[in-house]
Structures are given as structure tokens and as C-alpha cells.
Scaffold this motif. Sequence first.
Motif, PDB file in Angstrom:
ATOM      1  N   ASP A   1      -3.278  -6.388  10.163  1.00 19.91           N
ATOM      2  CA  ASP A   1      -4.063  -7.580   9.810  1.00 19.91           C
ATOM      3  C   ASP A   1      -3.868  -7.866   8.328  1.00 19.91           C
ATOM      4  N   ILE A   2      -3.889  -9.136   7.989  1.00 12.46           N
ATOM      5  CA  ILE A   2      -3.686  -9.481   6.582  1.00 12.46           C
ATOM      6  C   ILE A   2      -4.979  -9.378   5.762  1.00 12.46           C
ATOM      7  N   SER A   3      -6.100  -9.252   6.446  1.00 14.38           N
ATOM      8  CA  SER A   3      -7.414  -9.289   5.797  1.00 14.38           C
ATOM      9  C   SER A   3      -7.642  -8.113   4.838  1.00 14.38           C
ATOM     10  N   PHE A   4      -8.827  -8.115   4.170  1.00  9.63           N
ATOM     11  CA  PHE A   4      -9.283  -6.908   3.475  1.00  9.63           C
ATOM     12  C   PHE A   4      -9.794  -5.939   4.543  1.00  9.63           C
ATOM     13  N   MET A   5     -10.590  -6.508   5.453  1.00 11.10           N
ATOM     14  CA  MET A   5     -11.160  -5.696   6.538  1.00 11.10           C
ATOM     15  C   MET A   5     -11.308  -6.605   7.746  1.00 11.10           C
ATOM     16  N   THR A   6     -11.203  -6.019   8.929  1.00  8.79           N
ATOM     17  CA  THR A   6     -11.464  -6.779  10.153  1.00  8.79           C
ATOM     18  C   THR A   6     -12.566  -6.063  10.920  1.00  8.79           C
ATOM     19  N   ILE A   7     -13.532  -6.841  11.416  1.00  7.33           N
ATOM     20  CA  ILE A   7     -14.549  -6.268  12.312  1.00  7.33           C
ATOM     21  C   ILE A   7     -14.286  -6.878  13.678  1.00  7.33           C
ATOM     22  N   LEU A   8     -14.094  -6.035  14.654  1.00  6.03           N
ATOM     23  CA  LEU A   8     -13.685  -6.527  15.968  1.00  6.03           C
ATOM     24  C   LEU A   8     -14.694  -6.148  17.040  1.00  6.03           C
ATOM     25  N   LEU A   9     -15.024  -7.145  17.830  1.00  5.45           N
ATOM     26  CA  LEU A   9     -15.889  -6.912  18.995  1.00  5.45           C
ATOM     27  C   LEU A   9     -15.009  -7.053  20.220  1.00  5.45           C
ATOM     28  N   GLN A  10     -14.936  -6.024  21.046  1.00  4.30           N
ATOM     29  CA  GLN A  10     -14.133  -6.146  22.266  1.00  4.30           C
ATOM     30  C   GLN A  10     -15.030  -5.939  23.476  1.00  4.30           C
ATOM     31  N   ASP A  11     -14.651  -6.541  24.609  1.00  2.81           N
ATOM     32  CA  ASP A  11     -15.454  -6.329  25.817  1.00  2.81           C
ATOM     33  C   ASP A  11     -15.021  -5.030  26.498  1.00  2.81           C
ATOM     34  N   HIS A  12     -15.381  -4.892  27.786  1.00  3.87           N
ATOM     35  CA  HIS A  12     -15.194  -3.607  28.467  1.00  3.87           C
ATOM     36  C   HIS A  12     -13.796  -3.423  29.080  1.00  3.87           C
ATOM     37  N   ILE A  13     -12.930  -4.439  29.001  1.00  2.00           N
ATOM     38  CA  ILE A  13     -11.657  -4.378  29.745  1.00  2.00           C
ATOM     39  C   ILE A  13     -10.681  -3.351  29.147  1.00  2.00           C
ATOM     40  N   GLY A  14     -10.595  -3.277  27.847  1.00  2.00           N
ATOM     41  CA  GLY A  14      -9.687  -2.311  27.199  1.00  2.00           C
ATOM     42  C   GLY A  14      -8.283  -2.865  27.034  1.00  2.00           C
ATOM     43  N   GLY A  15      -7.446  -2.069  26.392  1.00  2.00           N
ATOM     44  CA  GLY A  15      -6.057  -2.496  26.159  1.00  2.00           C
ATOM     45  C   GLY A  15      -5.678  -2.472  24.689  1.00  2.00           C
ATOM     46  N   LEU A  16      -6.707  -2.366  23.801  1.00  3.85           N
ATOM     47  CA  LEU A  16      -6.406  -2.293  22.362  1.00  3.85           C
ATOM     48  C   LEU A  16      -5.894  -0.885  22.035  1.00  3.85           C
ATOM     49  N   GLU A  17      -4.769  -0.836  21.332  1.00  2.33           N
ATOM     50  CA  GLU A  17      -4.192   0.456  20.953  1.00  2.33           C
ATOM     51  C   GLU A  17      -3.863   0.461  19.464  1.00  2.33           C
ATOM     52  N   VAL A  18      -3.991   1.632  18.846  1.00  3.23           N
ATOM     53  CA  VAL A  18      -3.679   1.753  17.429  1.00  3.23           C
ATOM     54  C   VAL A  18      -2.597   2.820  17.265  1.00  3.23           C
ATOM     55  N   LEU A  19      -1.688   2.574  16.342  1.00  3.59           N
ATOM     56  CA  LEU A  19      -0.588   3.521  16.121  1.00  3.59           C
ATOM     57  C   LEU A  19      -1.059   4.609  15.155  1.00  3.59           C
ATOM     58  N   HIS A  20      -1.139   5.817  15.671  1.00  2.00           N
ATOM     59  CA  HIS A  20      -1.617   6.937  14.870  1.00  2.00           C
ATOM     60  C   HIS A  20      -0.646   8.097  15.038  1.00  2.00           C
ATOM     61  N   LYS A  21      -0.140   8.606  13.946  1.00  2.00           N
ATOM     62  CA  LYS A  21       0.861   9.681  13.968  1.00  2.00           C
ATOM     63  C   LYS A  21       1.985   9.337  14.943  1.00  2.00           C
ATOM     64  N   ASN A  22       2.415   8.106  14.854  1.00  2.00           N
ATOM     65  CA  ASN A  22       3.532   7.616  15.667  1.00  2.00           C
ATOM     66  C   ASN A  22       3.261   7.559  17.169  1.00  2.00           C
ATOM     67  N   GLN A  23       1.987   7.577  17.560  1.00  2.00           N
ATOM     68  CA  GLN A  23       1.659   7.485  18.976  1.00  2.00           C
ATOM     69  C   GLN A  23       0.619   6.387  19.160  1.00  2.00           C
ATOM     70  N   TRP A  24       0.746   5.656  20.265  1.00  2.00           N
ATOM     71  CA  TRP A  24      -0.249   4.626  20.556  1.00  2.00           C
ATOM     72  C   TRP A  24      -1.490   5.277  21.143  1.00  2.00           C
TER      73      TRP A  24
END
Length: 538
Positions: A236-259
Motif C-alpha cells: 500500500d502506498i499509505s502511511f498506514m492502512t486499516i482494513l475491515l474484512q468480512d468472514h469470507i477470507g482470502g487475504l494473504e500476506v507475504l511473510h518470510k517468503n511464504q503467503w
Amino acid sequence: MTTIKSESSKDSSYDRRVEVKAFDETKLGVKGLLDSGITKIPRMFHHDKDNTEITPSNLKFHVPIIDLKDVNTNLSLRVEALDKITRACKEWGFFQVVNHGISVEVLDEMLCGIRRFHELEDEMKKTFYSRDRSKKVRYFSNGSLFRDPAANWRDSIAFFSSPHPPNPEEIPAVCRYLSNTNFDGLTMFELFSEALGLPTSYLNELDSTEGEFHLCHYYPPCPEPELTMGTSKHTDISFMTILLQDHIGGLEVLHKNQWVNVHPVHGSLVINIGDLLQLLTNDMFISVYHRVLSRDIGPRISVASFFTSSFPHYASKIVGPIKELLSEDNPPIYRDTTIEDVAAHYHKKGLDGNRSLHPFKLCNVTATMVVAVDASNRGGDEGIRDWPFGGVAGDLEEEFRVLNGVKSKEAQPWWTWKKEEIHVSDVCSSGHGEVRLQGHVFTICRSERRKRCGDDAGKVFRRRLVPPPLTLANWVRYDSCPWKLVLGLREAEGDGSGGARRRGNGRVEEMLGRSDKRLPERWRCVETNKWRREVDEE
Ligand SMILES: O=C(O)CCC(=O)C(=O)O
Ligand SMILES: [Fe+2]
């Protein structure tokens, strides 16, 4: 109007731009496609296989969940939360918060409002459709639709909410409620300031952090989720992002080269560090890649609130590493710039999976790649016409000839040349020897493999253009194309700061070390700022 094909068209007459334009003109987004009854997704949504690949969610890692209960009234709870926030910002760039002060009912109503908007009658919804970024309220599908290598299975509605919110009547009535609900950025920025060892109000007093912008996504269920993405890999280009997601899922973050999956927790908010805060903190806090998988269930709804501002008053403010955080051991990694410049680069590159802070690095970690293309084995000018970057870079051509000890007249008409900026650490960190450029994957063939790449084109290249000592040239093979390319790296100039320069050279040498080559001295001192400008202006 052109019809959007729902079949994957493999024919050579396929024109992506025509398909994208027709899709955009419907003003009904991805949901409109689905409503029309398609069972196969149009080709413009097809992503490269390696983008959509789903790795089994790594159970070893869990995105931190941090309890903010009573952090403003109980000192020991605050200290405990601060410790977790500091670690999360440095190691993950992502975490979830619970007990943040906004009730579950309010959050649920926000999600419902977004769903109601996207499920409005077509004619009503169309009136909000726009690609004009200056509009305070607009609905669209894929912010950089015309630039991204592949479109995402997602529609969005965007609102500015601070510092100059739209008039309530400009907001669709079905989700007007959202405009009154701003996430509490102030508390988060206070906690971040303390986590950085700065006075509590430090980040809030930088008025550049003041803007807030909501991007409210609607991810319809997808008939072929394995072919596309909900949101492709990006930071994200922001300083910070606050995200509200529903119950469906699918958001992944890359951590130590793993999703790693960001599991939905009802009533929680996801917080992530954006590029601008990574820049301010001189990489102490990290802005990490994340993505949203496409699913055959849904719709999935999310509300991303970006803390940054594109209003001219703020956008022209200078941003750079916070001076109080710098020392001899921690020299600035980034040059001072403006939000406007960072945003311009971010929007120009689109969601291409490349990091957006590279051009703002002071140290010599940005290199210019010189690519020589041998199209001779394609006959005629056929190859050159299809060459993905197009064009000829005359000054580089000459420079490259000089470097290679080739006299101008020896250059063959079938060679074309092009420069591109790449990030050296991308090459270093990639265990697979891959470079990603404009959506194309290049495989680095080190010198041993060069022999194995030998065919007629390779021989011409070796005879004419790679006499010793051009030992640092890495061979690159464009996977699905018979042309041979050569990649040369030249470091970009830093600001002259010794630390930065040392670090930059270290990286280049590290890369070269992998093929036991040393960087020739002249490649270190070439003046590349001119090229940088040209690349920026292209
Ligand atoms: O929808 C989501 O969960 C994430 C969206 C996102 O990453 C973004 O809008 O930048
Ligand atoms: Fe994001």
C-alpha cells in the motif's frame, strides 16, 4: 459496443486493450459480467500461473492479533501492546487488533452498506462509475485497469473522508453511514510513535499523515478462481492502512517468503504499514506484499482505509526518513521526496507486483539494466516488432559497445537495445534467478549455463559482443521467446553518503559474487542520473 468474450481467446488477433475498453464501458464491473451469466472469465482477467498459485497456507505462521483494551488508561497494558506492535511492525508489517473501540454492529453495518451499494440496480450504480481520481466519491472496477498486466476479479467504491469529506448527499444513500465512521488513525499513530521511541504525538503532528481515504471492495464469486486474483500482490502506498474484512477470507500476506492467511476474526481490524511509513521509519517498519485470492464463494466485502492524502496542500509536503531515527549506524536509505512523487510513481506502475519505493532509495540499490536483444533468428524485423519493451536506447547502445570493446560499425542491424530499471535486491533475493519486468519473467542463466543456451544467436552474441572482460553480463532468457538477451547492471548514483554507497556496492557485489565476477570500476562511477530521469519520464 464490443462484446466481451467470456471464452479464453488464444488467437493472435486478441487485442487486450479492446477487451478492457469494452469492459470499462459497461460501467458494471465484474459483478455485471457475472450477472450476464458467464461461466468462463474473459482473458483480460487471466493472471500468470505463478501469480495465482496457491501455496498451502503455512500453519507455522500466524499474523499477530493484538488486544488494544484499555491501552489508553492502563500503563502496563499499553507497554505490553506496544511491545507486540513494535515486533509486528518490524517483522510482519501486518497485524490484527481487537478491542479497538468500534463496535461489531457498526463494523457489520459498514460491510452491509458496501454490499448494498454494489448490489444496487445497474442504472443507479452506473451514475457513480468514474476513473477520475479527483472525484471524492466514485465507483470503478480495477483502479489501474488499463495498465495492469491482468485485471482483478473485484469492483470498488472509493471515498475521501478526511481532511475534506464529500457532502453527505454526494455519497450513495445506501452506504452514507460509512462517511460518518472514521477509523481511529490517531490512536494507531500515537502507538506507532511510541513504538519508534518518538514523542507520542510525533506522527500525528506531521500533517501529511492526516488524510483518510476509503476503498471499499466487492469481490464477486468467481467461476474460475484459479485463473485470476481478487487483488494482485502489492504494497500500500499509505502511511498506514486499516482494513475491515468480512468472514469470507482470502487475504494473504507475504511473510518470510511464504503467503500466510489473514484469518477473518469477527469484529477485528487489520492494520498494515504502508510504503510512506516504511520511508519515514527508514525501513524500521516494513510495508509488505499482500494479495487477495479469488474464490468461488462470495461476494467478499472489505473496506480499506488508507491514511495518506493526495490533496495538493498535503501531497506537496516533503517526506523523508525521520531525522530523530537516523544515526551513523542508521544512515538514510531514502531521499527526501513528496507524497505526490511517491503517488505518481505508484499509480504509473500499477499493481505490477513491483515495489514502489525503489526510485526513492538513496543507496545504490537501483541499477539500470541494459538489454541487448538478438532477434536475428526470427528473420526480418518480426522479432523487433514483438519485443516487449520496444524502442532503441541510442546512448546506451553506444555505452554498451564501448564496454564490450565493440566498434559501432560492427553492430548488427538485428540488435536492438533497451534500458530498464530493476532492483538489484530483487535479483539477489531471488533464489530462482528470476527477474520480473513489466509482468514478464526472465530467468538468469549464469555463465555456466550460457554454454547450454548456445544456439546460432548465442554464437553471434559471443563472437561480436562478449569478448572479455565483460564478465558481469548475466545471460537472461525470456522464457517463451527464442531471443537471447543480455543483462548488464550499472549502479545508480547515491547521494554520496559513504554508508549508503557501501551498502549499495555490497549488494551488487553480492549478486556478482554469485557468479564469481567483480564489478568493473567504470561501472561504479558512471553517471546514471540522466538515465534515471529519462526512465522516469518515459
Ligand atoms: O480486500 C482486502 O482484503 C485487501 C485490499 C487491499 O489490499 C487494498 O485495497 O489495498
Ligand atoms: Fe492493500
